[in-house]
Design a protein around this motif. Structure first.
Motif, PDB file in Angstrom:
ATOM      1  N   ARG A  91      -3.727  -3.790   3.261  1.00 40.02           N
ATOM      2  CA  ARG A  91      -2.843  -2.634   3.428  1.00 40.02           C
ATOM      3  C   ARG A  91      -3.600  -1.314   3.303  1.00 40.02           C
ATOM      4  O   ARG A  91      -3.101  -0.270   3.711  1.00 40.02           O
ATOM      5  N   VAL A  92      -4.760  -1.372   2.689  1.00 38.82           N
ATOM      6  CA  VAL A  92      -5.524  -0.139   2.484  1.00 38.82           C
ATOM      7  C   VAL A  92      -7.013  -0.442   2.635  1.00 38.82           C
ATOM      8  O   VAL A  92      -7.482  -1.510   2.251  1.00 38.82           O
ATOM      9  N   CYS A 123      -4.663   4.050   5.313  1.00 40.90           N
ATOM     10  CA  CYS A 123      -3.885   3.005   5.958  1.00 40.90           C
ATOM     11  C   CYS A 123      -4.451   2.840   7.359  1.00 40.90           C
ATOM     12  O   CYS A 123      -4.901   3.817   7.967  1.00 40.90           O
ATOM     13  N   LYS A 178       1.613  14.189   4.996  1.00 43.11           N
ATOM     14  CA  LYS A 178       1.796  14.391   3.560  1.00 43.11           C
ATOM     15  C   LYS A 178       0.831  15.478   3.069  1.00 43.11           C
ATOM     16  O   LYS A 178      -0.142  15.809   3.740  1.00 43.11           O
ATOM     17  N   LYS A 206      -1.867  16.376   1.833  1.00 41.99           N
ATOM     18  CA  LYS A 206      -3.267  16.138   1.462  1.00 41.99           C
ATOM     19  C   LYS A 206      -4.140  16.596   2.619  1.00 41.99           C
ATOM     20  O   LYS A 206      -5.154  16.020   2.926  1.00 41.99           O
ATOM     21  N   TYR A 211       3.132  -0.484   9.301  1.00 44.03           N
ATOM     22  CA  TYR A 211       3.678   0.291   8.178  1.00 44.03           C
ATOM     23  C   TYR A 211       5.008   0.910   8.578  1.00 44.03           C
ATOM     24  O   TYR A 211       5.047   1.776   9.462  1.00 44.03           O
ATOM     25  N   GLN A 260       6.582   3.044   7.148  1.00 42.45           N
ATOM     26  CA  GLN A 260       6.574   4.487   6.877  1.00 42.45           C
ATOM     27  C   GLN A 260       6.138   5.317   8.082  1.00 42.45           C
ATOM     28  O   GLN A 260       6.378   6.524   8.124  1.00 42.45           O
ATOM     29  N   TYR A 261       5.496   4.689   9.011  1.00 39.93           N
ATOM     30  CA  TYR A 261       5.048   5.417  10.206  1.00 39.93           C
ATOM     31  C   TYR A 261       6.062   5.323  11.348  1.00 39.93           C
ATOM     32  O   TYR A 261       5.802   5.832  12.444  1.00 39.93           O
TER      33      TYR A 261
END
Lengths: 134, 134
Positions: free
Chosen positions: B9-10, B28, B43, B45, B105, B107-108
């Motif tokens: 996942r990472v 990701c 996000k 960052k 993901y 989230q995407y």
């Protein structure tokens, strides 16, 4: 940041190869004041370990990352240290680093007696960076 | 190695800064044939994200690491990819990468509709390296 980094069991060490390409490996480590120490152990990954030492001898700038992944992205965070590495082959600094690593990781306990010839990589911390979702 | 890397996942992306120091961040990612793709999301960052893109534009050699830590060291393993990165700002390659990331993901998922201006980093795989305890 310091608390999260120090408590982590694994970090990723990024160095730069003599040809200018990046290199990255996972490392067990301990934080000792303003330094991060790790040791080249005796498991069968010798060539990779030597690569990192070769790299640091030529380009001492290194970067160490600790991160936590979770599929709940509100829990994501990372902490990075930028610093300068030096390879320590023996002496009091070496013994102190090994003792600290043996305290954090039971697997290194035999190093207390064996006085390993394994090199220690000591990174002087110059900058902390971090990010968290929240 | 490919199976383990793809399922993770990472990963940790190591690049080299214009001044020759290393840089490393968690990412990701998705594996797409002979490429690894990731996206600069929205996000907070942004500066860290831009650093990696700046780095790749100047020095396209990158290294991506997936590793698993366990206090039972017989379970340790890592897989690393060395490759060449390119920043993709739009077009079919960008859309395909975003679609693949949105599949991996949840989230995407909003990226499918939003057509983000976020850049994609596409790394062509040149070398697989790996290590496991056993």
């Amino acid at each position: 940041m310091r608390r999260r980094f120090t408590a982590a069991r694994v970090a990723r060490l990024a160095t730069v190869r003599p040809d200018g390409r990046p290199h990255v490996v996972p490392v067990c480590f301990a934080v000792d004041g303003d330094r991060v120490v790790s040791v080249v152990d005796d498991k069968p990954k010798r060539s990779a370990e030597l690569a990192r030492l070769t790299n640091v001898r030529a380009q001492p700038a290194v970067s160490l990352l600790v991160d936590e992944y979770d599929d709940d992205w509100t829990r994501l965070w990372w902490v990075r240290i930028d610093g300068t590495g030096v390879v320590v082959d023996g002496g009091a600094d070496h013994a102190q680093a090994v003792a600290l690593l043996a305290t954090k990781y039971a697997q290194y306990a035999h190093y207390r007696d064996d006085r390993p010839s394994a090199a220690v990589l000591a990174v002087t911390i110059e900058r902390w960076s971090g990010w968290s979702f929240g």
